[in-house]
Structures are given as C-alpha cells and as structure tokens.
Design a protein around this motif. Structure first.
Motif, mmCIF file in Angstrom:
data_model
loop_
_atom_site.group_PDB
_atom_site.id
_atom_site.type_symbol
_atom_site.label_atom_id
_atom_site.label_comp_id
_atom_site.label_asym_id
_atom_site.label_seq_id
_atom_site.Cartn_x
_atom_site.Cartn_y
_atom_site.Cartn_z
ATOM 1 N N VAL A 1 0.867 -1.181 0.000
ATOM 2 C CA VAL A 1 0.000 0.000 0.000
ATOM 3 C C VAL A 1 0.905 1.232 0.000
ATOM 4 O O VAL A 1 1.809 1.349 0.836
ATOM 5 N N HIS A 2 0.686 2.114 -0.962
ATOM 6 C CA HIS A 2 1.612 3.231 -1.138
ATOM 7 C C HIS A 2 0.891 4.487 -1.586
ATOM 8 O O HIS A 2 -0.225 4.436 -2.096
ATOM 9 N N GLY A 3 1.572 5.618 -1.402
ATOM 10 C CA GLY A 3 1.094 6.893 -1.912
ATOM 11 C C GLY A 3 2.008 7.388 -3.010
ATOM 12 O O GLY A 3 3.045 6.780 -3.306
ATOM 13 N N HIS A 4 1.617 8.492 -3.640
ATOM 14 C CA HIS A 4 2.382 9.029 -4.771
ATOM 15 C C HIS A 4 2.811 10.471 -4.549
ATOM 16 O O HIS A 4 3.737 10.938 -5.211
ATOM 17 N N GLU A 5 2.063 11.193 -3.705
ATOM 18 C CA GLU A 5 2.387 12.590 -3.355
ATOM 19 C C GLU A 5 2.296 13.515 -4.565
ATOM 20 O O GLU A 5 2.865 14.607 -4.571
ATOM 21 N N VAL B 1 -3.721 6.962 -2.308
ATOM 22 C CA VAL B 1 -3.265 5.762 -1.601
ATOM 23 C C VAL B 1 -3.935 4.522 -2.187
ATOM 24 O O VAL B 1 -5.172 4.440 -2.248
ATOM 25 N N HIS B 2 -3.113 3.569 -2.617
ATOM 26 C CA HIS B 2 -3.669 2.320 -3.136
ATOM 27 C C HIS B 2 -2.606 1.219 -3.110
ATOM 28 O O HIS B 2 -1.436 1.451 -2.810
ATOM 29 N N ALA B 3 -3.063 0.014 -3.437
ATOM 30 C CA ALA B 3 -2.171 -1.121 -3.695
ATOM 31 C C ALA B 3 -2.633 -1.764 -4.988
ATOM 32 O O ALA B 3 -3.813 -1.711 -5.335
ATOM 33 N N VAL C 1 1.486 7.970 -16.040
ATOM 34 C CA VAL C 1 1.929 9.361 -16.142
ATOM 35 C C VAL C 1 1.814 9.982 -14.748
ATOM 36 O O VAL C 1 0.747 9.879 -14.127
ATOM 37 N N TYR C 2 2.884 10.595 -14.254
ATOM 38 C CA TYR C 2 2.892 11.176 -12.912
ATOM 39 C C TYR C 2 3.380 12.623 -12.958
ATOM 40 O O TYR C 2 4.214 12.980 -13.801
ATOM 41 N N GLY C 3 2.912 13.406 -11.988
ATOM 42 C CA GLY C 3 3.253 14.822 -11.943
ATOM 43 C C GLY C 3 4.581 15.139 -11.294
ATOM 44 O O GLY C 3 4.702 16.128 -10.570
HETATM 45 FE FE FE2 Z 1 0.594 3.386 -7.434
#
Ligand code: FE2
Length: 192
Positions: free
Chosen positions: A85-89, A140-142, A156-158
């Motif tokens: 389980v993780h975040g990306h911020e 937040v997801h897994a 794609v991430y910011g």
């Molecule tokens: Fe993710």
C-alpha cells in the motif's frame, strides 16, 4: 529508451496540458483522455519496456520531463506480483497496455499515524482502460497483477516518480515508512 513517433506525439500533448494549468483535476482529466486515445489507437510499447522481472514489479522510465515536472513510465508485473500500500504525493494517470490489474484504494489519512486505513473500494482494470490513480490529496492504493500474462501499464505522474520520497503504509496500523523507489533499466537481452 528513445520514444518512437507515436509516443513523441503523446509526450508533446501531455507537455501542453501540464504547461497550461496547475489544477491536478484538470490535468488528470485531460491526460486520461490522451492516454485513452493512445491505447485505443493500438499503441504498442517496444519489447524492452514490457519485460517483467521474477523478483518484483519494475518501473521503466519512458520520458522524464525537464525540471522533473512530470514523467511517463512503463510499469511491468509478473502474474501475482503486487505492490505494498503506497502513496504518490502527486497526480497520476494509469492506462493498461496489456494484462490486467486489481487496484485496492484507501482514503488518505488526514491525521497522524496510528489508525488503520479506511478502504475505499476495489476494481479490476483491463487492457485499454484508463484510471486517474491519484491526486495529491487522494493517492493511496495497492495494485496486484491478475491473470496469466504479465501486466504492463503506461503511467503518467506529476513529478519524477523514481526519485520522489513517497509513503508506504501498513493498512492495519496506519504506520508509515518513506521510500524512494528508484528506476529500473530496460534490458535489451532475453530476461524473462
Ligand atoms: Fe501506485
């Protein structure tokens, strides 16, 4: 990896979106539409960007924008591999290039650690489908790779997701650890 012409066009389109607004909800809406069109057009990644690892899922950088303002990633899982389980911020958009994945979402804890996370739903995403995985306030997801074949996602991430400090959560306790995931290197060899 040098982007081919189709991917170069997609990168230019995302650049335009990111350069036009700072509103994460607007950016993710527009990037999701662009990614849906890319996949609907039958875009296929080169083989070196789709190779799984036996050890864990891998993140291959396809493009990192100047100033780390955003990045494009190929994320590859062998069947059954999963993330913690993780975040990306930051904001993020995920499109399924091949295979399928199960996403389990959680509410982002508003207070300090020490409380279990609140589940916020589960969904299976299939080839061609696109989802907004995150905005900074809801990230937040897994993810678990499902099915018999490797799962490949175009993400794609910011920011530069390989160098950002991100949270890992213990969903039972809310305990947080910080992680910098790093990048994996596409291997032109015959790894499987
Ligand atoms: Fe993710």
């Amino acid at each position: 990896m040098t982007p081919d012409g189709t991917l170069r066009g997609f990168i230019d389109d995302v650049d335009r979106v990111v350069g036009t607004t700072d509103d994460e909800h607007e950016i993710t809406k527009q990037v999701a539409a662009l990614l849906s069109a890319l996949l609907a057009g039958g875009y296929r990644l080169p083989p070196e960007a789709t190779r799984p690892s036996k050890e864990h899922h891998v993140n291959y950088p396809l493009h990192i924008a100047p100033g780390d303002s955003w990045c494009l990633v190929s994320v590859v899982w062998s069947p059954g591999q999963r993330t913690p389980v993780h975040g990306h911020e930051t904001w993020g958009v995920v499109g399924i290039h091949s295979g399928a994945e199960r996403e389990t979402r959680y509410l982002k804890p508003a207070g300090g650690p020490g409380r279990p996370l609140t589940p916020a739903g589960e969904q299976v995403w299939q080839r061609g489908e696109v989802t907004v995985c995150c905005t900074t306030d809801d990230d937040v997801h897994a993810v678990t790779a499902v099915g018999d074949a490797p799962t490949v996602g175009i993400h794609v991430y910011g920011g530069n997701i390989g160098t950002m400090r991100r949270r890992l959560y213990d969903p039972a306790t809310g305990e947080v650890r910080w992680l910098v995931s790093g990048w994996d290197v596409p291997d032109a060899g015959a790894r499987s």
